[in-house]
Design an enzyme around this catalytic site. Structure first.
Site, PDB file in Angstrom:
ATOM      1  CG  PHE A 124      -1.117   8.817  -0.241  1.00  0.00           C
ATOM      2  CD1 PHE A 124      -0.780   8.468   1.062  1.00  0.00           C
ATOM      3  CD2 PHE A 124      -2.449   8.810  -0.614  1.00  0.00           C
ATOM      4  CE1 PHE A 124      -1.770   8.133   1.981  1.00  0.00           C
ATOM      5  CE2 PHE A 124      -3.447   8.471   0.300  1.00  0.00           C
ATOM      6  CZ  PHE A 124      -3.104   8.137   1.597  1.00  0.00           C
ATOM      7  CE  LYS A 162      -7.866   9.561  -9.067  1.00  0.00           C
ATOM      8  NZ  LYS A 162      -7.783  10.294  -7.792  1.00  0.00           N
ATOM      9  CG  MET A 189      -6.643 -28.432  13.425  1.00  0.00           C
ATOM     10  SD  MET A 189      -7.387 -30.066  13.670  1.00  0.00           S
ATOM     11  CE  MET A 189      -8.581 -30.122  12.350  1.00  0.00           C
TER      12      MET A 189
END
Lengths: 585, 170
Positions: free
Chosen positions: A115, A165, A483
């Site tokens: 995930f 992590k 532009m």
């Protein structure tokens, strides 16, 4: 005595503090929760919560560009990292030092399509100067310090540190020092003295010289701007600059010819075309500057000073290439110039200035005003006049308004102008203004925007409100992606395919919905009072300036044309683009 | 400005820190900027120093070759870039394993030719050989060309490795 053990997350914070970082821009998520927890338990680093990770990187760019310090970003894995990609690419193109910390899934999950897993080092390899995946906490402090070194040395740029992590939880000793000697990356600062001598000889003997400077002078630091001013004044030569280099040389000086390139001034571009010695300091012969390469400054001897060897002879072959930092090379140039008591050729120079004055008299930035409708150039000119003398920082989005800002807002100091030059990122301006305002809380920070660009990172107004940042968003609202519309008019038979800004929000109400102040001006007669009100209003202000919808940005070098083939505003019939030119962007 | 448009072939040695992703970085540089790779080899050359040597054979105009070297040199993990085509006299070698299947006359002819190329037979069955041949890339090309009508079935080439002549290190 054994050093105290810290978690990876604590090491991140300690390394940032050791690097002198006091502000970071970020957005939390699952894979960076330990770092956010460590942030929560300290008070040395201020975290600015943005509303989208792209905004975090642009804010860090605004912070970096306005201070000369690296900008720091903290985002989570997966979408946090991928949302940062545009900002990283922008920083790479414009050589802005950014250290971006990304969370990553735990090491044992890497490669399992976990995930919010993305191959961040794989994806960012092409849009960073360097990147690292930190596989264990003992590497972390060293990598952090190396990352700051790489981001800020040589040609600056963005770096990414991807931190799984589990590494953020892992405990280890913090031993690394912020001062490192890099094993491989040691860019040279001093230029080759023989080449500098050769360059000084060329400069001294020039009949029609031209200084062409760029963002490298700004990146080199304020000393480089001072040395540049000294050299330019000593020689009496004309000077122009790229979009990225504005402010290094004061726009109020008589030797300043204005910006060059696609929307540069008539005098700057013609002088580039006709000069006999071109002195490029810290610019990179970008295609917006050179126009058609075969016809670029065809009669000149070219000198190029750049810290990045790969910039030299990349697009334009030069006669003297000097690899080095602008400040160091300028210092040597000045020393050699003075020691040899060099004198420019006065008579030739007087003729050259006479020619330049003829071009100047063409007044290529002029435009016609009327009582009914605000001209976009007029709005910027009034904004400039009314903020003169203040400490002003200007950011922009991308498009017509950006070019008008470059043409009509004038800078006398470096680091005051922040714009997305290389990548041309719509949505850059507001977050960049937030970053600049964080760094300069008492300054007047203005994002000159278009109504289309501003919607690309509109959510950051919420950041400005949360941190009570009094940024002023000055929108030139012509209801077109101006532009794009201009090119469709000039190149595609006036078929305005999807360039109309339909279903625009009411910007005044939108500002109010965010808790900011909205102001609108629709008539030239209202302009000054509205600008005054914007400046005096505390807190963030969004200014909806309704301007002429079909105004084109001139002068212009059409794609595939040369510097001496400009279209001027009062002669738009001159617009013709070759088939080859149409292929270019 | 007259540009030199002749295409040159250059062999470039790159000494890099053997860190994760360094090869991807070099290959990404070539693909991202549209440079040619004719051959690329890489292996660690110093275990203690964690350095690897990449040998890349590329082609382009002189301006492109100069760019390639400058672009390689500014990669953070790169120690040194050396153009073995201009900076030094160098030797280049490539090795190939060449499998040839056949019987009778053709089989005999393959073996006879392999001798002329100093190719070694490193595996054989009643109906096939595997030759190991080493040399400059054009020698290997020639050998493979000769084997083609004689029952060539498979080729595996290492790509070019190169080193400068003389006593100096890179």
């Amino acid at each position: 005595m054994a050093a105290q053990e810290l978690t990876g997350a604590e090491i991140v914070i300690k390394a940032l503090v050791d690097q002198g970082v006091d502000t970071i821009f970020g957005y939390p998520g699952g894979a960076v929760l330990p770092i956010y927890d460590a942030l929560f338990q300290q008070n040395k680093i201020r975290h600015i919560l943005v509303r989208h990770e792209q905004g975090a990187v642009h804010a860090a760019e605004g912070y970096a560009r306005s201070t000369g310090k690296p900008g720091v970003v903290l985002v989570t894995s997966g979408p946090g990292a991928t949302n940062a990609i545009t900002g990283l690419t922008d920083a790479l193109m414009d050589s802005i030092p950014i250290v971006c910390l990304t969370g990553q899934v735990a090491t044992h999950l890497i490669g399992s399509d976990a995930f919010q897993e993305a191959d961040t080092v794989g994806i960012t390899r092409h849009c960073t100067k360097h990147n690292w995946l930190v596989r264990s906490a003992p590497e972390l402090a060293r990598v952090m310090h190396e990352a700051f070194y790489v981001a800020t040395h040589g040609r600056p740029g963005p770096v990414v540190i991807d931190i799984p992590k589990d590494v953020q939880f892992e405990k280890t000793e913090y031993t690394a020092s912020p001062h490192i000697t890099h094993r491989t990356y040691r860019p040279r600062l001093k230029g080759d003295i023989e080449k500098i001598r050769e360059a000084v000889d060329l400069i001294a003997n020039a009949k029609k010289p031209m200084f062409y400077t760029g963002g490298g002078v700004i990146n080199s630091g304020t000393v480089a701007s001072q040395l540049l001013r000294e050299l330019v004044r000593l020689t009496g030569y004309p000077i122009t600059s790229t979009l990225m280099g504005l402010g290094a040389y004061p726009a109020s000086d008589k030797q300043w010819l204005g910006m060059l390139g696609m929307h540069g001034t008539y005098e700057a571009n013609n002088a580039m075309h006709d000069c006999d010695v071109l002195i490029n300091i810290g610019a990179r012969f970008d295609d917006r500057v050179t126009g058609r390469l075969e016809a670029f400054s065809p009669h000149s001897k070219k000198i190029h000073v750049d810290i990045d060897a790969s910039s030299i002879n990349k697009n334009v072959r030069v006669d003297v290439g000097i690899i080095g930092d602008c400040a160091h090379v300028l210092e040597d140039m000045l020393r050699i110039w003075k020691s040899k008591a060099r004198r420019p050729d006065k008579a030739a120079l007087a003729d050259w200035w006479k020619q330049i004055d003829i071009w100047r008299d063409r007044k290529s930035l002029s435009y016609k005003t009327n009582d009914d409708i605000i001209k976009p150039q007029q709005a910027i000119q009034r904004l400039y006049e009314m903020t003169k003398g203040r400490e002003v920082y200007v950011t922009t989005e991308v498009g017509q308004h950006q070019m008008w800002a470059a043409q009509h807002f004038h800078f006398d100091e470096p680091n005051r102008w922040m714009t997305s030059g290389g990548l041309g990122t719509m949505g850059y301006g507001m977050p960049a203004a937030i970053g600049a305002q964080i760094a300069h809380p008492d300054a007047l920070v203005i994002d000159i925007a278009g109504e289309a660009s501003i919607l690309m990172n509109m959510q950051e107004l919420s950041t400005a409100v949360q941190f009570m940042l009094p940024v002023k968003i000055f929108i030139l609202n012509n209801e077109y992606m101006g532009m794009v519309r201009q090119w469709q008019q000039l190149l595609h038979g006036g078929r305005y395919s999807h360039s109309y800004s339909d279903s625009l929000p009411d910007f005044v109400k939108l500002a109010e919905a965010y808790g900011a102040t909205g102001i609108r001006a629709e008539k030239p007669s209202e302009l000054d009072a509205a600008i005054k009100k914007m400046i005096e209003t505390p807190g963030p202000v969004m200014f909806d300036c309704r301007v002429d919808q079909l105004e084109n940005c001139y002068p212009m070098i059409p794609s595939g044309a040369a510097h001496n083939e400009m279209i001027l505003g009062d002669d738009p019939d001159g617009a013709s683009v070759s088939e080859e030119g149409k292929m270019l962007v | 400005m007259k540009k030199d448009e002749t295409i040159e072939r250059h062999t470039i040695s790159v000494l890099v820190d053997n860190e994760a992703g360094v090869l991807a970085r070099v290959i990404g540089l070539f693909s991202g900027r549209g440079y040619n790779i004719e051959s690329l080899t890489v292996a660690e050359v110093d275990q203690a120093e964690h350095t690897s040597r990449i040998t890349v054979v590329t082609s382009g105009t002189p301006m492109v070759i100069e760019q390639i070297k400058a672009q390689l040199d500014r990669l953070v993990p790169v120690h040194r870039v050396m153009d073995l085509t201009v900076e030094a006299k160098a030797v280049e070698r490539e090795m190939a394993l060449v499998k040839v299947a056949g019987t009778g006359e053709k089989r005999v002819e393959a073996l006879r030719l392999s001798d002329a190329f100093r190719a070694r037979v490193i595996d054989t069955t009643h109906s096939s050989f595997i030759f190991e041949v080493t040399g400059a890339p054009d020698k290997i090309d020639a050998f493979i060309g000769l084997m083609r009508p004689l029952g060539l079935v498979d080729v595996s080439r290492t790509g070019v490795v190169a080193i400068a002549r003389g006593p100096e290190a890179m």
